[in-house]
Each structure stands twice: as C-alpha cells, then as structure tokens.
Write an enzyme that holds these catalytic residues in place. Structure first.
Site, PDB file in Angstrom:
ATOM      1  N   PHE A 154       0.812  -1.216   0.000  1.00  0.00           N
ATOM      2  CA  PHE A 154       0.000   0.000   0.000  1.00  0.00           C
ATOM      3  C   PHE A 154       0.848   1.270   0.000  1.00  0.00           C
ATOM      4  O   PHE A 154       0.321   2.369  -0.006  1.00  0.00           O
ATOM      5  CB  PHE A 154      -0.994  -0.008   1.165  1.00  0.00           C
ATOM      6  CG  PHE A 154      -2.201  -0.876   0.923  1.00  0.00           C
ATOM      7  CD1 PHE A 154      -2.390  -1.532  -0.291  1.00  0.00           C
ATOM      8  CD2 PHE A 154      -3.157  -1.042   1.907  1.00  0.00           C
ATOM      9  CE1 PHE A 154      -3.502  -2.333  -0.521  1.00  0.00           C
ATOM     10  CE2 PHE A 154      -4.287  -1.837   1.694  1.00  0.00           C
ATOM     11  CZ  PHE A 154      -4.449  -2.485   0.482  1.00  0.00           C
ATOM     12  N   ASN A 181       8.008  -2.619   2.581  1.00  0.00           N
ATOM     13  CA  ASN A 181       8.906  -1.766   1.794  1.00  0.00           C
ATOM     14  C   ASN A 181       8.280  -0.385   1.608  1.00  0.00           C
ATOM     15  O   ASN A 181       7.867   0.004   0.513  1.00  0.00           O
ATOM     16  CB  ASN A 181       9.308  -2.413   0.463  1.00  0.00           C
ATOM     17  CG  ASN A 181       8.184  -3.153  -0.215  1.00  0.00           C
ATOM     18  OD1 ASN A 181       7.028  -3.108   0.224  1.00  0.00           O
ATOM     19  ND2 ASN A 181       8.497  -3.839  -1.281  1.00  0.00           N
ATOM     20  N   HIS A 186      10.374 -13.532   0.359  1.00  0.00           N
ATOM     21  CA  HIS A 186      10.563 -13.321  -1.082  1.00  0.00           C
ATOM     22  C   HIS A 186      11.896 -13.986  -1.396  1.00  0.00           C
ATOM     23  O   HIS A 186      12.949 -13.490  -1.005  1.00  0.00           O
ATOM     24  CB  HIS A 186      10.595 -11.824  -1.384  1.00  0.00           C
ATOM     25  CG  HIS A 186      11.009 -11.484  -2.779  1.00  0.00           C
ATOM     26  ND1 HIS A 186      10.166 -10.844  -3.672  1.00  0.00           N
ATOM     27  CD2 HIS A 186      12.168 -11.660  -3.452  1.00  0.00           C
ATOM     28  CE1 HIS A 186      10.787 -10.645  -4.818  1.00  0.00           C
ATOM     29  NE2 HIS A 186      12.021 -11.129  -4.711  1.00  0.00           N
ATOM     30  N   ASP A 231      -0.221  -9.926  -4.469  1.00  0.00           N
ATOM     31  CA  ASP A 231       1.004  -9.130  -4.598  1.00  0.00           C
ATOM     32  C   ASP A 231       0.670  -7.787  -5.256  1.00  0.00           C
ATOM     33  O   ASP A 231       1.390  -7.302  -6.129  1.00  0.00           O
ATOM     34  CB  ASP A 231       2.077  -9.876  -5.385  1.00  0.00           C
ATOM     35  CG  ASP A 231       3.459  -9.215  -5.303  1.00  0.00           C
ATOM     36  OD1 ASP A 231       3.627  -8.287  -4.490  1.00  0.00           O
ATOM     37  OD2 ASP A 231       4.354  -9.619  -6.070  1.00  0.00           O
TER      38      ASP A 231
END
Length: 430
Positions: free
Chosen positions: A61, A92, A177, A302
């Site tokens: 977001f 992130n 990831h 994602d």
C-alpha cells in the site's frame, strides 16, 4: 444499524445453504424465517453467493513514504472493491517498519484511514535489504502478522537462520521473497523464453527455488513457521511438496497472474513486468497442479501499484509490480472455476479459509451464527470488462486490462458496515 441479506446462498461449514443473514452489532445471525425479524435495511440476495471476506496476505500500500503510488486509504478501498476484508501490508515503505517507532507511523495511518482490516509486516532486517542486521523483531511482535523483507531475499543462510530462531521464540512466521541475487548477475535466461528472444535479461528460476530449498532446510532445523511468497516455478512446487511430506512447517502462495499467464503472453509494456516474472507453460501447469493437490495453500495478489508514468516506460525500464486486488476473484473464477480446473469451494478455500488458518487474521472460516460480519456478496453470473481507468487503486497497471470476465463483487461488509457497494462505483460498466 442492522442489515438483512435475504435468500442468499451462504457459505456455511456444510457448504452453501440458501438462507437469510441478519447483520447486527458487527455479528452475523442465520435466520430461517423472517416473521419476527426487525432490521433497518434489506438487500435481496436471491441468486447471489455470500462468503467470508477474502484475505490477502501480500499487498503493497506504499504508505508511508510513497503516497503518490498508493495510500492506505486508496489501497483499502481497492481491497474492499475486490471483496477483501483483511489484508497484510508488506514493509517496503519509508520509514521501513524495523523498530516500534517506525512501525507506529504506519499503524497510525491504518487506524485513521483504512476501511478494511490491515495487519502489517515488519522487516526481517534493519534496512529491509536482506543483508543488514536483524530488525527489532521482539519489540514489534504484538503488532505485526510476521516478518518479511519482501522485494529482497535474505542473502545468507546464517542471517536467515538467526531470523528464524528469533521468530520461533516469538511464535511468529517468516514470510520470504526468495531471490538469490548471486544468480542474477549473469542474467540467467532459459532457452526459448520471451526474455531471450527479445534481448531482455531474465530472472532465473534458480534464483527462486535455490533459496526456497535452503530455507526449507532451515525451517526444518529451527522449527520456525515459514511461508514462501508468490511462487512461480515448477521446482519450487516440488520442493514445497516434499517439505510438507516431511512435516516441515511450510506454506506458500502464488498469484493470479502466474496461474493464468505464461511468458508467451508477455508484451513490451510495463503492465506485464512483475517479480517473479511470468514463467513457462510448464511452470504454470505445475502451479495449477499445486493448487489442486494442496501444495499451494493460498492465492495472494502481490498488489504492487506504481504511478502511470513509472509503468509507461516499457518492459525494460518500468519498475516491477502490477495491481490485482480489484480483479483477483473475477479472473480466478473465470479462468479456474468456469473452466472446471477447481471448484468454487476450492477457490474460497484458497482466498478465505487457508489464509486465516495460517495467519492470525480477522474474520471467520465460514459464515455461522455469531461470527464476525466481515463478508462479501458475489454475483457469479455477472459479465464485465476490466477497465483499469475505473480502479479505486491509484495503480492502473494490469496485464488483464480490456479482458471480459465473469463473476463480480457486489457488496463488502467489514465489522457489519458496508464498505463497498457496486452501485456507487463511478463509471462502472454494468
């Protein structure tokens, strides 16, 4: 304020049952007769399907730090439009949630601006780079769903083992990831792929599955709960299948685009650029087998918005990431359920049930008396054309723009409040 949903096909522990639902005081009641029922509003759901709100454990977001790409407000509205009542935001952002002070910045925005339930991730490392020292994991444990450096793989086994030991002590999950950066420097490209044919350096399958194999062994060693993000390769599916057979505490997700598209569908447009990239037909087939046999536990979007300017720079120069919250159900219903690849019940398992079994999320697995009124109303006969201009997300990049799909969300309720109503979406193509 109470709302009656009449004559809907309701997803219960015994399958779909045609009945009435009364939403009152943030809870659900199943009502067989309406003789003495009082309510403020009523919606006729005849022919419609009512399911627990979808849960997505992997969204971006962008706020704080990158408001121009997406905000908590627009991202949560996008989630509600897609039938999601719970999402988990990746870390992130800026400041990255590596300690309680930085995490509080995001938590305050969520509290003030979100229309759905949001539980954030904290970073694994202090800079979210897969290389630095561990973040203040213990300080943030009560406020996060788990730990992830999504966008970066943890680059050494020693660092990942330390993270797993800490997460295990906190009874939290590591969400990875997986990307070994040492396998990217040579521009690994598989023969015959779109990347090779168009002079692009591909992201190798090995960079994903080599790190998954490493982490599975570490999860076995430490006993840590471990979850793999957006798997895309046949090798990864096999590794996870074997790990589960050995009772390693591992789960994984894939995304709609990896189940529907392959590298042969790529175009020279930024809306086709994501990480991991689209893989081969063989990889896609392995992923489909994985959702069918339970190796792949859930589907996450994602959702990764960027500005239109950033995504207009072609396949080579655009940043990684596409949006997916507003189209996920329709695409999966059209391409998987309508084609008899999986059942509707299996799709609900992948989007509603399994995320809540694995992660500490709000909502319920089924709709029963006194369960939270976090629910989604579906019209499985509705056909419409995906038009990114109408997205509630700031991000507009999707490889599915212009595609006709079947099945749509009509209403989404969170804590008993209607947070999405299809009739109020501007310019919506009915």
């Amino acid at each position: 304020m109470s709302t009656l949903l009449k004559n809907g096909n309701v997803f219960t522990p015994n399958g779909f049952k045609k009945t009435n639902i009364l939403i009152s005081n943030s809870k659900v009641s199943l009502i067989s007769t309406l003789d003495d029922t009082s309510f403020d509003n009523s919606i006729d759901c005849n022919g419609l399907y009512i399911v627990p709100g979808f849960a997505d454990v992997h969204v971006h977001f962008r706020e704080p730090g990158f408001f121009y790409k997406e905000s908590i407000a627009t991202g949560s509205l996008s989630a509600a439009r897609g039938g999601y009542t719970q999402v988990c935001t990746m870390p992130n952002v800026n400041p990255a949630p590596a300690d309680l002070k930085s995490l509080d910045v995001q938590l305050e925005i969520i509290k003030n601006d979100s229309v759905v339930h949001i539980t954030p991730y904290a970073t694994i490392t202090s800079r979210g780079d897969g290389r630095s020292t561990l973040s203040k994991m213990a300080d943030m444990a009560d406020y996060v769903v788990g730990y992830s450096d999504d966008g970066k793989g943890v680059q050494t086994g020693e660092l990942m083992e330390d993270a797993m030991i800490m997460a295990k002590s906190l009874d939290k999950i590591i969400v990875a990831h997986c990307e070994d950066e040492s396998l990217l420097d040579g521009g690994y490209i598989h023969k015959g792929t779109y990347a090779e044919n168009h002079n692009h350096k591909g992201i190798s399958s090995e960079s994903e599955w080599v790190q998954v194999a490493r982490d599975v062994e570490l999860a076995k060693k430490t006993g840590c709960k471990y979850h793999v993000c957006h798997i895309s390769t046949k090798e990864t599916v096999d590794i996870i299948r074997r790990a589960k057979a050995e009772n390693v505490d591992v789960t994984c997700e894939t995304a709609p685009h990896y189940l529907i598209l392959c590298d042969e569908d790529l175009k020279e447009e930024g809306r086709f650029k994501m990480n991991p990239p689209l893989r081969s037909k063989e990889d896609r087939a392995a992923l489909i087998r994985g959702i069918q046999d339970g190796t792949i536990d859930m589907i996450a979007t994602d959702h990764a918005p960027h500005s239109q300017d950033e995504k207009s720079r072609g396949l080579q120069k655009s940043p990684f990431g596409i949006v997916g919250l507003e189209t996920a159900f329709s695409l999966l219903y059209t391409h998987l359920v309508k084609k008899d690849i999986i059942s509707l019940e299996k799709l609900i398992e992948l989007m509603c049930i399994n995320p809540r079994k694995r992660f500490p999320l709000t909502g319920s697995l089924y709709i029963e008396n006194d369960t939270p009124a976090d629910i989604t109303v579906l019209d499985l006969s509705k056909k419409y054309k995906i038009d990114s201009k109408n997205f509630l997300s700031k991000g507009k990049a999707t490889p599915f723009d212009g595609e006709y799909v079947i099945g749509d969300i009509l209403y989404t309720f969170v804590d008993g409040n209607m947070v999405y109503d299809y009739k109020n979406l501007p310019n919506y193509q009915k």
